[in-house]
Scaffold this active site. Structure first.
Site, PDB file in Angstrom:
ATOM      1  CE  LYS A   1     -87.795 112.016 141.583  1.00  0.00           C
ATOM      2  NZ  LYS A   1     -86.425 111.882 142.082  1.00  0.00           N
TER       3      LYS A   1
ATOM      4  NE  ARG B   1     -80.570 102.822 142.530  1.00  0.00           N
ATOM      5  CZ  ARG B   1     -79.782 103.593 143.280  1.00  0.00           C
ATOM      6  NH1 ARG B   1     -79.055 103.067 144.249  1.00  0.00           N
ATOM      7  NH2 ARG B   1     -79.705 104.891 143.052  1.00  0.00           N
TER       8      ARG B   1
HETATM    9  N1  BES Z   1     -84.947 109.853 138.198  1.00  0.00           N
HETATM   10  C1  BES Z   1     -84.161 110.129 139.344  1.00  0.00           C
HETATM   11  C2  BES Z   1     -82.805 110.737 139.017  1.00  0.00           C
HETATM   12  C3  BES Z   1     -82.790 112.075 138.342  1.00  0.00           C
HETATM   13  C4  BES Z   1     -82.512 113.213 139.061  1.00  0.00           C
HETATM   14  C5  BES Z   1     -82.984 112.198 136.981  1.00  0.00           C
HETATM   15  C6  BES Z   1     -82.461 114.448 138.446  1.00  0.00           C
HETATM   16  C7  BES Z   1     -82.945 113.432 136.357  1.00  0.00           C
HETATM   17  C8  BES Z   1     -82.673 114.558 137.090  1.00  0.00           C
HETATM   18  C9  BES Z   1     -83.925 108.827 140.118  1.00  0.00           C
HETATM   19  O1  BES Z   1     -84.917 107.878 140.013  1.00  0.00           O
HETATM   20  C10 BES Z   1     -83.788 109.169 141.551  1.00  0.00           C
HETATM   21  O2  BES Z   1     -84.742 109.632 142.114  1.00  0.00           O
HETATM   22  N2  BES Z   1     -82.620 108.919 142.120  1.00  0.00           N
HETATM   23  C11 BES Z   1     -82.371 109.193 143.505  1.00  0.00           C
HETATM   24  C12 BES Z   1     -81.678 107.981 144.091  1.00  0.00           C
HETATM   25  C13 BES Z   1     -81.554 108.025 145.568  1.00  0.00           C
HETATM   26  C14 BES Z   1     -82.929 107.924 146.216  1.00  0.00           C
HETATM   27  C15 BES Z   1     -80.680 106.888 146.021  1.00  0.00           C
HETATM   28  C16 BES Z   1     -81.485 110.425 143.562  1.00  0.00           C
HETATM   29  O3  BES Z   1     -80.615 110.586 142.727  1.00  0.00           O
HETATM   30  O4  BES Z   1     -81.722 111.238 144.443  1.00  0.00           O
HETATM   31 MN    MN Z   2     -86.483 108.179 141.421  1.00  0.00          MN
END
Ligand code: BES
Ligand code: MN
Ligand code: ZN
Length: 506
Positions: free
Chosen positions: A280, A354
């Site tokens: 990230k 997931r």
């Molecule tokens: N933990 C994050 C989602 C999240 C985002 C939680 C903001 C709380 C606040 C999750 O693991 C994630 O990174 N999801 C990605 C998925 C994508 C790579 C398909 C996302 O939502 O960008």
């Molecule tokens: Mn994530």
């Protein structure tokens, strides 16, 4: 923890550091809410006009503090806004009372004892006020004030005495006891979410769950990394393998001899989500200690069900891992063999929730529960869709999805039903494996839901709560919601368990 008592004392005679009354927004200015009569008397019946002169309107969230010169034992009065005066013959709803009590409790941090003289008609009001006060009186101070004693932040309000509630009334007493058990567990879940990820690891989370299980008659089993490898939990291991803190799968089982139904709750427990090799960017990882909020909610719900002795079996599954980049981490392009036997091509290591949930859902399905609900801070897409205060509900059963939406509303939590459109499945087709862990960007929250659906056992009723928005609050506190971990979805899960125990579902 803040103490709560039901008091028969009159508002004028109870010894307290402050007394709280409600003020509503009327057509012609602020209107005192029922419960404030004795306090108004001490102001010669002019309290509403005094408040108006001080600028109060009765709007939700408003706080007016004033000294009490005579007539009351409490030296300070706090008037809290309740929002609009209810329609004729209606009472103040549970959520306005809960929020107002929370606002008052927050405004009284550092104070030893406060009497709450808010409108109480039924046991539901006792419950709402108690919940709001105890949730509002929360502070996470474990890491502050280290150097000198007394340097630390203010402690939360010490004691709440609810006036107008009857300690000898069975329903009132039960309402207060329910509120105490529930809010203690919500606040413990908030603590877990707020604990920095260098201290809250899969292992230490599992230890907290084990200890709480012992204390509450809940059976706890912990699979460590060796047991996970032996069991073939490729999803949980694949996410956790890049971290120095190895993953865990925790099973909590609360059972009741008269239970006719079994509810399985599955929580995403990523103790820190860096994104892994698909790292990230800065600005997106500072709050990612919150990524175990689903597991914290499931943990809290199981413990609360046990503390309340609900006549339903509740099994909790905490899928715990830390998502880190390293030389041992899963790479984009790797294929994982999941606990179900399915293979998953990992296209993005940041879509890790997931993967851990999939294994836990398959494992939970083996026990053939009457329903499974998973809870996860799963997608940023759900936050874009529903904002920061509303969680999304997806399900393989429309009636169940509707029930959860209604139950959340009853619990005072904002949620919204979301679809699982079948056409989004093909975006996850993989040339190499049975499925990829990512699909179309558009509708990303629903894509994640469709992925999870494939790991739920045949014929099992299932719902998925994406709490990525409301799990962690970055803005200023409001109502009974503090900064940081909120405990979102716990009240809904507990109510779901209560309805299941009462035979109101399926
Ligand atoms: N933990 C994050 C989602 C999240 C985002 C939680 C903001 C709380 C606040 C999750 O693991 C994630 O990174 N999801 C990605 C998925 C994508 C790579 C398909 C996302 O939502 O960008
Ligand atoms: Mn994530
Ligand atoms: Zn995540």
């Amino acid at each position: 923890m803040t103490a709560l008592t039901l008091s028969t004392a009159g508002a004028a005679t109870l010894r307290a550091d402050a007394i709280v009354v409600g003020v509503a927004k009327g057509a012609k200015g602020p209107v005192l809410a029922p419960g404030a009569e004795a306090v108004d008397k001490a102001f010669d019946g002019k309290l509403a006009s005094v408040l108006e002169t001080l600028g109060a309107s009765g709007a939700e969230g408003e706080v007016t503090k004033l000294p009490v010169l005579s007539g009351l034992k409490a030296p300070v009065l706090l008037a809290v806004g309740l929002g609009p005066v209810p329609e004729k013959d209606a009472t103040y709803g549970a959520e306005p009372l809960r929020r107002a009590a929370g606002v008052a409790a927050r405004a009284l941090s550092g104070v030893k004892k406060a009497a709450f003289a808010l409108p109480v008609e039924a046991s539901e009001d006792v419950e709402a006020i108690a919940e709001g006060a105890l949730l509002g009186a929360y502070a996470f101070t474990a890491y502050q004030g280290g150097e000198k004693k007394g340097d630390g932040p203010k402690q939360p309000l010490g004691e709440v005495a609810l006036l107008g509630a009857k300690p000898r009334d069975k329903a009132h007493k039960a309402a207060a006891e329910r509120a105490i058990a529930l809010t203690e567990e919500v606040n413990r879940a908030r603590d877990l979410v707020n604990t920095p990820p260098n201290d809250l690891t899969p292992e230490s989370f599992a230890a907290v769950a084990t200890a709480a299980g012992k204390e509450n008659g809940i059976k706890v089993q912990v699979l460590d990394e060796k047991a996970l490898a032996k069991g073939g939990y490729g999803g949980i291991l694949g996410v956790g393998q890049g971290s120095a803190n190895p993953p865990r799968l925790v099973r909590l089982a609360y059972t009741h001899p008269d239970a006719e139904k079994t509810l399985a709750l599955v929580g995403k427990g990523i103790t820190y989500d860096s994104g892994g090799i698909s790292l990230k960017p800065a600005g997106h990882n500072e709050t990612m200690k919150c990524d175990m909020s689903g597991a914290a909610a499931v943990f809290a719900a199981v413990v609360t069900a046990a503390r309340l002795g609900l006549a339903v079996n509740v099994t909790g599954w905490l899928a715990l891992a830390e998502n880190m980049p390293s030389g041992t981490a899963t790479r984009p392009g790797d294929v994982l063999r999941m606990y179900s036997g399915k293979t998953v091509e990992v296209l993005n290591t940041d879509a890790e929730g997931r993967l851990v949930l999939a294994d836990a859902l398959t494992r939970a399905s083996e026990e053939n529960p009457d329903a499974i609900v998973d809870v996860a801070t799963l997608t940023g897409a759900m936050v874009l869709a529903l904002g920061n205060r509303t969680f999304g509900i997806m399900a393989n059963d429309e009636a169940f999805r509707t029930s959860i939406h209604e139950i959340a509303e009853e619990a005072g939590e904002a949620s919204w039903p979301m679809p699982l459109p079948a056409d989004l499945r093909k975006g996850m087709d993989s040339p190499t494996a049975d499925i990829a862990n990512m699909g179309e960007r558009m509708g990303g929250g629903l894509v994640a839901g469709l992925f999870l659906k494939e790991f739920v056992g045949e014929g099992i009723t299932w719902a998925h709560l994406d709490i990525a928005g409301p799990a962690f609050h970055e803005g200023a506190p409001y109502g009974y919601t503090p900064k940081g971990g909120t405990g979102a979805s716990i009240r809904t899960l507990v109510k779901l368990a209560e309805h299941t125990a009462a035979g109101n579902l399926g």
